[in-house]
Design a protein around this motif. Structure first.
Motif, PDB file in Angstrom:
ATOM      1  N   ASP A 158       0.843  -1.199   0.000  1.00  0.00           N
ATOM      2  CA  ASP A 158       0.000   0.000   0.000  1.00  0.00           C
ATOM      3  C   ASP A 158       0.877   1.247   0.000  1.00  0.00           C
ATOM      4  O   ASP A 158       1.868   1.330   0.741  1.00  0.00           O
ATOM      5  CB  ASP A 158      -0.900   0.029   1.239  1.00  0.00           C
ATOM      6  CG  ASP A 158      -2.037  -0.976   1.138  1.00  0.00           C
ATOM      7  OD1 ASP A 158      -2.869  -0.841   0.227  1.00  0.00           O
ATOM      8  OD2 ASP A 158      -2.085  -1.899   1.966  1.00  0.00           O
ATOM      9  N   HIS A 160      -0.569   5.177  -0.440  1.00  0.00           N
ATOM     10  CA  HIS A 160      -1.604   6.081  -0.924  1.00  0.00           C
ATOM     11  C   HIS A 160      -1.884   7.213   0.059  1.00  0.00           C
ATOM     12  O   HIS A 160      -1.552   7.141   1.240  1.00  0.00           O
ATOM     13  CB  HIS A 160      -2.897   5.317  -1.225  1.00  0.00           C
ATOM     14  CG  HIS A 160      -3.465   4.572  -0.046  1.00  0.00           C
ATOM     15  ND1 HIS A 160      -3.412   3.208   0.055  1.00  0.00           N
ATOM     16  CD2 HIS A 160      -4.098   4.986   1.066  1.00  0.00           C
ATOM     17  CE1 HIS A 160      -3.987   2.815   1.169  1.00  0.00           C
ATOM     18  NE2 HIS A 160      -4.418   3.896   1.806  1.00  0.00           N
ATOM     19  N   GLN A 174      -1.424   3.525  -4.715  1.00  0.00           N
ATOM     20  CA  GLN A 174      -1.608   2.079  -4.874  1.00  0.00           C
ATOM     21  C   GLN A 174      -2.503   1.539  -3.766  1.00  0.00           C
ATOM     22  O   GLN A 174      -2.193   1.657  -2.583  1.00  0.00           O
ATOM     23  CB  GLN A 174      -0.258   1.357  -4.855  1.00  0.00           C
ATOM     24  CG  GLN A 174      -0.397  -0.162  -4.917  1.00  0.00           C
ATOM     25  CD  GLN A 174       0.783  -0.853  -5.553  1.00  0.00           C
ATOM     26  OE1 GLN A 174       1.115  -0.608  -6.706  1.00  0.00           O
ATOM     27  NE2 GLN A 174       1.430  -1.722  -4.806  1.00  0.00           N
ATOM     28  N   ARG A 206      -3.308  -5.174  -5.793  1.00  0.00           N
ATOM     29  CA  ARG A 206      -3.379  -3.721  -5.676  1.00  0.00           C
ATOM     30  C   ARG A 206      -2.807  -3.075  -6.931  1.00  0.00           C
ATOM     31  O   ARG A 206      -1.850  -3.586  -7.519  1.00  0.00           O
ATOM     32  CB  ARG A 206      -2.591  -3.249  -4.444  1.00  0.00           C
ATOM     33  CG  ARG A 206      -3.191  -3.706  -3.117  1.00  0.00           C
ATOM     34  CD  ARG A 206      -2.211  -3.424  -1.994  1.00  0.00           C
ATOM     35  NE  ARG A 206      -2.773  -3.665  -0.670  1.00  0.00           N
ATOM     36  CZ  ARG A 206      -2.814  -4.854  -0.082  1.00  0.00           C
ATOM     37  NH1 ARG A 206      -2.311  -5.917  -0.706  1.00  0.00           N
ATOM     38  NH2 ARG A 206      -3.345  -4.996   1.119  1.00  0.00           N
ATOM     39  N   ARG A 207      -3.388  -1.926  -7.286  1.00  0.00           N
ATOM     40  CA  ARG A 207      -2.914  -1.201  -8.459  1.00  0.00           C
ATOM     41  C   ARG A 207      -2.900   0.293  -8.162  1.00  0.00           C
ATOM     42  O   ARG A 207      -3.586   0.779  -7.263  1.00  0.00           O
ATOM     43  CB  ARG A 207      -3.803  -1.495  -9.673  1.00  0.00           C
ATOM     44  CG  ARG A 207      -3.704  -2.945 -10.157  1.00  0.00           C
ATOM     45  CD  ARG A 207      -4.561  -3.195 -11.374  1.00  0.00           C
ATOM     46  NE  ARG A 207      -4.464  -4.583 -11.795  1.00  0.00           N
ATOM     47  CZ  ARG A 207      -5.459  -5.312 -12.253  1.00  0.00           C
ATOM     48  NH1 ARG A 207      -6.671  -4.773 -12.352  1.00  0.00           N
ATOM     49  NH2 ARG A 207      -5.284  -6.559 -12.623  1.00  0.00           N
ATOM     50  N   VAL A 208      -2.142   1.007  -8.951  1.00  0.00           N
ATOM     51  CA  VAL A 208      -2.038   2.462  -8.804  1.00  0.00           C
ATOM     52  C   VAL A 208      -3.244   3.111  -9.477  1.00  0.00           C
ATOM     53  O   VAL A 208      -3.584   2.785 -10.624  1.00  0.00           O
ATOM     54  CB  VAL A 208      -0.741   2.984  -9.424  1.00  0.00           C
ATOM     55  CG1 VAL A 208      -0.674   4.516  -9.338  1.00  0.00           C
ATOM     56  CG2 VAL A 208       0.469   2.348  -8.736  1.00  0.00           C
ATOM     57  N   PHE A 226      -7.792   2.709 -12.508  1.00  0.00           N
ATOM     58  CA  PHE A 226      -6.489   2.184 -12.102  1.00  0.00           C
ATOM     59  C   PHE A 226      -5.636   1.876 -13.331  1.00  0.00           C
ATOM     60  O   PHE A 226      -6.154   1.646 -14.430  1.00  0.00           O
ATOM     61  CB  PHE A 226      -6.663   0.906 -11.279  1.00  0.00           C
ATOM     62  CG  PHE A 226      -7.421   1.110  -9.992  1.00  0.00           C
ATOM     63  CD1 PHE A 226      -6.749   1.335  -8.796  1.00  0.00           C
ATOM     64  CD2 PHE A 226      -8.815   1.091  -9.981  1.00  0.00           C
ATOM     65  CE1 PHE A 226      -7.446   1.529  -7.618  1.00  0.00           C
ATOM     66  CE2 PHE A 226      -9.523   1.280  -8.804  1.00  0.00           C
ATOM     67  CZ  PHE A 226      -8.837   1.496  -7.626  1.00  0.00           C
ATOM     68  N   ASN A 229      -0.055  -2.547 -11.131  1.00  0.00           N
ATOM     69  CA  ASN A 229       0.669  -2.633  -9.877  1.00  0.00           C
ATOM     70  C   ASN A 229       1.966  -1.847  -9.960  1.00  0.00           C
ATOM     71  O   ASN A 229       2.609  -1.792 -11.019  1.00  0.00           O
ATOM     72  CB  ASN A 229       0.950  -4.098  -9.548  1.00  0.00           C
ATOM     73  CG  ASN A 229       1.634  -4.278  -8.208  1.00  0.00           C
ATOM     74  OD1 ASN A 229       2.856  -4.213  -8.091  1.00  0.00           O
ATOM     75  ND2 ASN A 229       0.848  -4.493  -7.176  1.00  0.00           N
ATOM     76  N   PHE A 230       2.366  -1.258  -8.842  1.00  0.00           N
ATOM     77  CA  PHE A 230       3.563  -0.415  -8.826  1.00  0.00           C
ATOM     78  C   PHE A 230       4.789  -1.169  -9.353  1.00  0.00           C
ATOM     79  O   PHE A 230       5.614  -0.613 -10.069  1.00  0.00           O
ATOM     80  CB  PHE A 230       3.822   0.065  -7.400  1.00  0.00           C
ATOM     81  CG  PHE A 230       5.030   0.949  -7.258  1.00  0.00           C
ATOM     82  CD1 PHE A 230       4.959   2.299  -7.558  1.00  0.00           C
ATOM     83  CD2 PHE A 230       6.251   0.431  -6.837  1.00  0.00           C
ATOM     84  CE1 PHE A 230       6.072   3.116  -7.438  1.00  0.00           C
ATOM     85  CE2 PHE A 230       7.365   1.243  -6.713  1.00  0.00           C
ATOM     86  CZ  PHE A 230       7.272   2.588  -7.015  1.00  0.00           C
TER      87      PHE A 230
END
Length: 450
Positions: A158, A160, A174, A206-208, A226, A229-230
Motif C-alpha cells: 500500500d 496512498h 496504490q 493492488r494497483r495504482v 487504475f 501494480n507499482f
C-alpha cells in the motif's frame, strides 16, 4: 500603659516646674499659666487612655483566608494511544502509527500416485513480513505506506494518500480496486490461511489509481480508475487501464449484521501486456505447485463480475461469493472462467466476527489469555470451487472441502490450523494417465499484527 503615661506626665511636670528655690519668685500670673499647661497635659493623657482601652476591647480581626486558585492542567500537545503499537495524536489533527504483520506458515500436501514434485510433502515459509506507517494530516487527509519483505526483497503493497469529508473518501496511489468481500478483507482476519481460490487465480492485486467511496446509512458505493501494480510500472510506458466499481448494502436486522454486494471490473491490458494466465496452488502458499492452470492466453482485455453475501449473528457467521472472469481475445472465442466459495463458522467461545465498512474485521477477544480467559476459539467449514475450463481452454476444475480451527489468545495474535480435501478434474499435472484425483492438504499459521 497607664503607669507609663503617668510617669511621662510627672517627668514633664518636673521639667516644667521651677525648683523650690525659685518657687517663691513665681507671680500669681505665672502660676496660673503653669496650672493651665498641666490641665492640658492631663486632658491629652485621658484621651490617649480612652483610645488605648478601645483598641484592647476590640482587637483588629485577622484577614480572611484567601482560597487557592484552581489548578489548571494544560492539555498535552501529543497523546499516546495503543492499537497493537503506539499511536501518536496531536490536538490539531496529526497522527502517526507504525503498522505491520508477521505471518509464519507451514504446510503439507500429499502426493498423488505417480506424481513426484519437490513442492509436495512438507514446506514452510514466512508468508508475510510487512512493515509500514499510517496516520492522518489536518484538513481531512490521511496516508498509508507499507512494504512486504517476505520474499527477501521489499515489495510495495500500500502507498496512498486519502481525503475524507463526511461520507466521501478519495484515495490516490496504490490500493485495492474493490474486487470483492474476500479480497478486500485483510489476510489478518480471513477464516482460512488462504483466501478463496478464485482471488489468486484471477490475479487480484493492488494497483495504482484514484478512487472514490461514498458511505451513507447502509449503502456503500465505491469506484475508481487504475493502471497497474507499482512493481509492473516502468519508464518504457504502460497503457494498461481498468475501471472498477462495487456496491454494498449492509443493513442490520436486530442484532444480525447482513451484507449484500456486487462488483464489476473492466481492464484494457494495453500494449505491454499481451496475455493472461490463471492458476492456483492447493490451499497453502508454501507449496509451489499448481494442479490446475490455464496456458498463456493471448488477450486484449478482462471483464469481471462478482456477487457476495454474508451475515454475522452472535457467535455464527456465513459468507458466499462468486466471480466470473471473461477474457477478451482476438480471433477466438472469449472464455469465461468461474470461481466461488461458501463458508460457515461458529465461535466455541462467547465471541463474534468483526465487520465494518463492507469487509470482515478481526475478533475483539472478550476473555483473553492473561486475564483469566481462554481466548477466542473459532471453527469454520468451506466449500471452494474453481473452474478454468471454457471455450477450448482446458485448465482444470477444483472442488475443495475445507475446515479450519482458529485460536486468538489475545487481540493481535492468532494461530490457525487448516485441512482441505481437494478433488481435481482435468488436472494439468497427470498422475500417470489419470487427470482426475484428489490430494490432502494441511496448513498451520502463527501471526502477530500491529
Amino acid at each position: 500603659m497607664r503607669a507609663y503615661l503617668t510617669a511621662a506626665l510627672l517627668g514633664t511636670t518636673m521639667l516644667a516646674a521651677p525648683t523650690t528655690a525659685h518657687a517663691q519668685a513665681l507671680s500669681a500670673e505665672e502660676a496660673a499659666e503653669l496650672r493651665a499647661e498641666l490641665a492640658a497635659l492631663k486632658a491629652k493623657v485621658d484621651t490617649l487612655e480612652a483610645r488605648l482601652d478601645g483598641a484592647i476591647a476590640s482587637p483588629v480581626p485577622a484577614p480572611a483566608p484567601v482560597a487557592p486558585a484552581p489548578t489548571v492542567t494544560a492539555k498535552p500537545a501529543t497523546e499516546i494511544g495503543w492499537k497493537g503499537a503506539p499511536e501518536l495524536k496531536t490536538a490539531d489533527g496529526w497522527s502517526f502509527k507504525p503498522r505491520g504483520r508477521i505471518l509464519v506458515d507451514a504446510g503439507h500436501v500429499s502426493a498423488p500416485s505417480a506424481i513426484s514434485d519437490r513442492a509436495l510433502g512438507f514446506s514452510n515459509e514466512l508468508r508475510r513480513v510487512r512493515l509500514g506507517v499510517e496516520g492522518t494530516i489536518p484538513g481531512g487527509f490521511g496516508y498509508k505506506l507499507e512494504a512486504d519483505f517476505a520474499g527477501g526483497d521489499a515489495e510495495l503493497t500500500d502507498a496512498h494518500l486519502t481525503y475524507k469529508d463526511g461520507p466521501l473518501k478519495v484515495t490516490v496511489g496504490q490500493h485495492n480496486n474493490f474486487q470483492g468481500l474476500e479480497e478486500l478483507s485483510s489476510s489478518n482476519d480471513t477464516s482460512f490461511i488462504e483466501r478463496a481460490a478464485f482471488t489468486d487465480a484471477f490475479g487480484f492485486e493492488r494497483r495504482v489509481g484514484v478512487s472514490g467511496e461514498v458511505a451513507t446509512g447502509d449503502v456503500i458505493v465505491q469506484g475508481g480508475v487504475f493502471t497497474d501494480n507499482f512493481g509492473d510500472l516502468s519508464d518504457s510506458g504502460n497503457s494498461s487501464v481498468s475501471l472498477d466499481g462495487r456496491l454494498v448494502f449492509a443493513p442490520k436486522l436486530g442484532d444480525t449484521q447482513l451484507h449484500f454486494g456486487a462488483s464489476a471490473h473492466w481492464r484494457d491490458l494495453g500494449d505491454t501486456v499481451t496475455s493472461v494466465r490463471y492458476r492456483q496452488r492447493p490451499l497453502v502458499h508454501t507449496a509451489d505447485i499448481r494442479f490446475i492452470s490455464t496456458p498463456s492466453i493471448g488477450a486484449k482485455s478482462e471483464t469481471g463480475y462478482g456477487a457476495e453475501a454474508a451475515f454475522i449473528s452472535g457467535r455464527f457467521h456465513g459468507a458466499a461469493e462468486a466471480f466470473w472472469q471473461k477474457v477478451g481475445r482476438t480471433g477466438a472465442a472469449d472464455p469465461t472462467f468461474f470461481g466461488g466459495a461458501v463458508e460457515a463458522g461458529v465461535f466455541l467461545t462467547d465471541d463474534t466476527r468483526g465487520y465494518r465498512s463492507g469487509v470482515f474485521r478481526g475478533v475483539k477477544v472478550k476473555n483473553p489469555v492473561g486475564s483469566g480467559g481462554l481466548g477466542a476459539w473459532q471453527l469454520n467449514l468451506r466449500y471452494d470451487h474453481l473452474d478454468l475450463n471454457d471455450a477450448g481452454i482446458d485448465g482444470g476444475k477444483q472442488h475443495g472441502y475445507m475446515a479450519s480451527l482458529i485460536w486468538t489468545p489475545i487481540d493481535y495474535v492468532r494461530f490457525m490450523v487448516n485441512y482441505a480435501r481437494l478433488e481435481y478434474r482435468d488436472a494439468v499435472i497427470a498422475a500417470g494417465t489419470d487427470r482426475d484425483y484428489g490430494v490432502d492438504t494441511f496448513g498451520m499459521r502463527a501471526q502477530i499484527v500491529f
